[in-house]
Design a protein around this motif. Structure first.
Motif, PDB file in Angstrom:
ATOM      1  N   ASN A  99       0.815  -1.220   0.000  1.00 38.92           N
ATOM      2  CA  ASN A  99       0.000   0.000   0.000  1.00 38.92           C
ATOM      3  C   ASN A  99       0.847   1.268   0.000  1.00 38.92           C
ATOM      4  N   ASN A 100       2.175   1.120   0.121  1.00 38.86           N
ATOM      5  CA  ASN A 100       3.063   2.279   0.018  1.00 38.86           C
ATOM      6  C   ASN A 100       3.467   2.573  -1.425  1.00 38.86           C
ATOM      7  N   ILE A 101       3.093   1.695  -2.344  1.00 37.09           N
ATOM      8  CA  ILE A 101       3.513   1.837  -3.732  1.00 37.09           C
ATOM      9  C   ILE A 101       2.334   2.341  -4.565  1.00 37.09           C
ATOM     10  N   LYS A 102       2.504   3.506  -5.168  1.00 37.90           N
ATOM     11  CA  LYS A 102       1.400   4.159  -5.883  1.00 37.90           C
ATOM     12  C   LYS A 102       0.984   3.411  -7.135  1.00 37.90           C
ATOM     13  N   ASN A 103       1.950   3.083  -7.962  1.00 39.92           N
ATOM     14  CA  ASN A 103       1.663   2.493  -9.264  1.00 39.92           C
ATOM     15  C   ASN A 103       1.607   0.972  -9.154  1.00 39.92           C
ATOM     16  N   ARG A 104       0.394   0.415  -9.093  1.00 43.20           N
ATOM     17  CA  ARG A 104       0.243  -1.030  -8.926  1.00 43.20           C
ATOM     18  C   ARG A 104       0.643  -1.792 -10.185  1.00 43.20           C
TER      19      ARG A 104
ATOM     20  N   SER B 274      21.945  10.282   6.825  1.00 48.35           N
ATOM     21  CA  SER B 274      20.517  10.330   7.130  1.00 48.35           C
ATOM     22  C   SER B 274      19.929   8.952   7.428  1.00 48.35           C
ATOM     23  N   SER B 275      20.716   7.899   7.192  1.00 47.78           N
ATOM     24  CA  SER B 275      20.262   6.506   7.364  1.00 47.78           C
ATOM     25  C   SER B 275      19.111   6.156   6.436  1.00 47.78           C
ATOM     26  N   ARG B 276      18.951   6.887   5.337  1.00 47.92           N
ATOM     27  CA  ARG B 276      17.886   6.592   4.386  1.00 47.92           C
ATOM     28  C   ARG B 276      18.341   5.510   3.404  1.00 47.92           C
ATOM     29  N   ILE B 277      17.396   4.689   2.989  1.00 50.11           N
ATOM     30  CA  ILE B 277      17.644   3.630   2.014  1.00 50.11           C
ATOM     31  C   ILE B 277      16.898   3.964   0.732  1.00 50.11           C
ATOM     32  N   LEU B 278      17.588   3.893  -0.392  1.00 52.07           N
ATOM     33  CA  LEU B 278      16.976   4.122  -1.699  1.00 52.07           C
ATOM     34  C   LEU B 278      16.657   2.774  -2.337  1.00 52.07           C
ATOM     35  N   VAL B 279      15.423   2.616  -2.786  1.00 53.07           N
ATOM     36  CA  VAL B 279      14.994   1.405  -3.481  1.00 53.07           C
ATOM     37  C   VAL B 279      14.594   1.811  -4.894  1.00 53.07           C
ATOM     38  N   LYS B 280      15.418   1.449  -5.877  1.00 54.39           N
ATOM     39  CA  LYS B 280      15.166   1.832  -7.252  1.00 54.39           C
ATOM     40  C   LYS B 280      14.766   0.607  -8.064  1.00 54.39           C
ATOM     41  N   PHE B 281      13.631   0.682  -8.757  1.00 52.98           N
ATOM     42  CA  PHE B 281      13.150  -0.434  -9.565  1.00 52.98           C
ATOM     43  C   PHE B 281      13.830  -0.398 -10.935  1.00 52.98           C
ATOM     44  N   VAL B 282      14.415  -1.536 -11.323  1.00 59.49           N
ATOM     45  CA  VAL B 282      15.215  -1.597 -12.552  1.00 59.49           C
ATOM     46  C   VAL B 282      14.889  -2.866 -13.328  1.00 59.49           C
ATOM     47  N   ARG B 283      15.453  -2.953 -14.530  1.00 56.89           N
ATOM     48  CA  ARG B 283      15.349  -4.175 -15.325  1.00 56.89           C
ATOM     49  C   ARG B 283      16.334  -5.207 -14.801  1.00 56.89           C
ATOM     50  N   GLY B 284      16.063  -6.477 -15.093  1.00 59.37           N
ATOM     51  CA  GLY B 284      16.892  -7.548 -14.576  1.00 59.37           C
ATOM     52  C   GLY B 284      18.309  -7.558 -15.103  1.00 59.37           C
ATOM     53  N   THR B 285      18.555  -6.871 -16.222  1.00 61.33           N
ATOM     54  CA  THR B 285      19.900  -6.864 -16.807  1.00 61.33           C
ATOM     55  C   THR B 285      20.846  -5.899 -16.098  1.00 61.33           C
TER      56      THR B 285
ATOM     57  N   ALA C  41      11.624   0.623  12.023  1.00 55.74           N
ATOM     58  CA  ALA C  41      10.574   0.986  11.064  1.00 55.74           C
ATOM     59  C   ALA C  41      11.027   2.128  10.184  1.00 55.74           C
ATOM     60  N   PHE C  42      10.485   2.163   8.950  1.00 58.31           N
ATOM     61  CA  PHE C  42      10.833   3.195   7.983  1.00 58.31           C
ATOM     62  C   PHE C  42       9.572   3.793   7.379  1.00 58.31           C
ATOM     63  N   ASP C  43       9.535   5.122   7.293  1.00 57.81           N
ATOM     64  CA  ASP C  43       8.518   5.785   6.481  1.00 57.81           C
ATOM     65  C   ASP C  43       8.913   5.629   5.016  1.00 57.81           C
ATOM     66  N   VAL C  44       7.917   5.442   4.152  1.00 54.44           N
ATOM     67  CA  VAL C  44       8.178   5.207   2.733  1.00 54.44           C
ATOM     68  C   VAL C  44       7.617   6.353   1.906  1.00 54.44           C
ATOM     69  N   VAL C  45       8.453   6.920   1.048  1.00 55.31           N
ATOM     70  CA  VAL C  45       8.022   7.962   0.121  1.00 55.31           C
ATOM     71  C   VAL C  45       8.184   7.436  -1.294  1.00 55.31           C
ATOM     72  N   ASP C  46       7.099   7.457  -2.046  1.00 56.79           N
ATOM     73  CA  ASP C  46       7.090   6.975  -3.427  1.00 56.79           C
ATOM     74  C   ASP C  46       7.387   8.148  -4.365  1.00 56.79           C
ATOM     75  N   HIS C  47       8.475   8.036  -5.129  1.00 47.72           N
ATOM     76  CA  HIS C  47       8.876   9.104  -6.043  1.00 47.72           C
ATOM     77  C   HIS C  47       8.624   8.705  -7.494  1.00 47.72           C
ATOM     78  N   ASN C  48       8.181   9.667  -8.281  1.00 45.19           N
ATOM     79  CA  ASN C  48       8.059   9.508  -9.733  1.00 45.19           C
ATOM     80  C   ASN C  48       7.227   8.285 -10.116  1.00 45.19           C
TER      81      ASN C  48
ATOM     82  N   SER D  82       6.346   5.488  -8.574  1.00 44.68           N
ATOM     83  CA  SER D  82       6.927   4.177  -8.252  1.00 44.68           C
ATOM     84  C   SER D  82       8.155   3.825  -9.084  1.00 44.68           C
ATOM     85  N   LYS D  83       8.893   4.835  -9.536  1.00 44.99           N
ATOM     86  CA  LYS D  83      10.175   4.540 -10.180  1.00 44.99           C
ATOM     87  C   LYS D  83      11.231   4.233  -9.101  1.00 44.99           C
ATOM     88  N   PHE D  84      11.088   4.883  -7.937  1.00 47.85           N
ATOM     89  CA  PHE D  84      11.938   4.527  -6.811  1.00 47.85           C
ATOM     90  C   PHE D  84      11.283   4.963  -5.505  1.00 47.85           C
ATOM     91  N   LEU D  85      11.716   4.323  -4.410  1.00 51.34           N
ATOM     92  CA  LEU D  85      11.201   4.610  -3.078  1.00 51.34           C
ATOM     93  C   LEU D  85      12.344   5.086  -2.195  1.00 51.34           C
TER      94      LEU D  85
END
Length: 262
Positions: free
Chosen positions: A168-173, A188-199, A232-239, A241-244
């Motif tokens: 439910n933290n991810i905008k683009n289903r 800042s102890s922030r973690i970047l989660v970037k969605f990419v292609r498998g290659t 626990a981490f607050d999640v911010v969805d950018h662009n 769901s291109k990255f969190l």
């Protein structure tokens, strides 16, 4: 055992090309602590698998002056490699591993090109994760209602270092969520989660379980010594769901998940 090979296989695989000297492969295996290596041709098609034991035996034999350089494909013992496709059910792949008494299965495409590898370690980790998830669900079922309503956007499992992000933290289903690259900002102890292609290099295969996006990031967590630093981490969805961006919650925010979850 539910799921398919593609859900569990390791995408980033160390390989050796036909013609590579055994000494070079031995160095590669030592640097990366590899128990076996996949041998491929110049088109990335799987030729066979060579074990650490095979390499050690070869290195122990004296190399005569008039002998041709030992090439890695000369150590392959099977005439044809035992492989599997990504769509094969895990239960069937496990049977193939057990029947052939081998430790891994190269995962190949239609032209025998290498797509990944499924090892017995991958299967054990998968089974452990499934059982852990069942325990977590049972605990929630019998938890008091006041605790059950506590909602944590994201957290790191203490057991194995998985990153768990509720969907439910991810905008683009409809976003492609099967591979991610992780980044970490120490100040800042922030973690970047970037969605990419498998290659993409260093991409990590994800899975969706119990309406959570689960990222098996234990190596990442250990490297940055993150276990225990935040529950626990607050999640911010950018662009869309291109990255969190995962930002640690302060100690006064919502309580962490029930025992055994983080």
């Amino acid at each position: 055992m539910s799921g398919a090979v593609r859900d569990v296989m390791t995408v980033k695989v160390h390989t050796a090309t036909v013609g590579t000297h055994v000494k070079i492969v031995a160095g590669l295996m030592a640097r990366h602590n590899l128990r076996r290596i996949i041998v491929v041709d110049d088109k990335k098609r799987v030729i066979g698998v060579v074990s650490q034991r095979d390499v050690v035996r070869s290195m122990m034999k004296p190399e005569e002056a008039d002998e041709l350089p030992r090439e890695i494909q000369q150590l392959i013992t099977r005439e044809r490699p035992v492989t599997v496709s990504p769509e094969v059910p895990l239960a069937k792949a496990a049977l193939v591993l057990a029947t052939n008494k081998i430790g891994c299965l190269p995962v190949v495409g239609l032209r025998q090109e290498l797509r990944g590898v499924l090892s017995t370690s991958d299967l054990i980790q998968h089974l452990a994760d499934v059982q852990e998830g069942e325990v977590e669900n049972s605990f929630r079922m019998y938890s008091p209602m006041t605790e059950a309503k506590v909602k944590i956007p994201a957290y790191i499992r203490k057991v194995n270092g998985d990153l768990v992000i509720p969907m439910n933290n991810i905008k683009n289903r409809k976003a492609r969520l099967d591979r991610v690259v992780l980044g970490y900002d120490p100040p800042s102890s922030r973690i970047l989660v970037k969605f990419v292609r498998g290659t993409v290099e260093d991409a990590i295969a994800t899975k969706i379980a119990d309406n959570n996006l689960v990222i098996p990031a234990h190596g990442f967590v250990r490297h940055f010594d993150l276990i225990g630093k935040s529950s626990a981490f607050d999640v911010v969805d950018h662009n869309d769901s291109k990255f969190l961006v995962l930002t640690p919650r302060q100690s006064g925010d919502n309580a962490p998940p029930a025992a055994g979850s983080t």
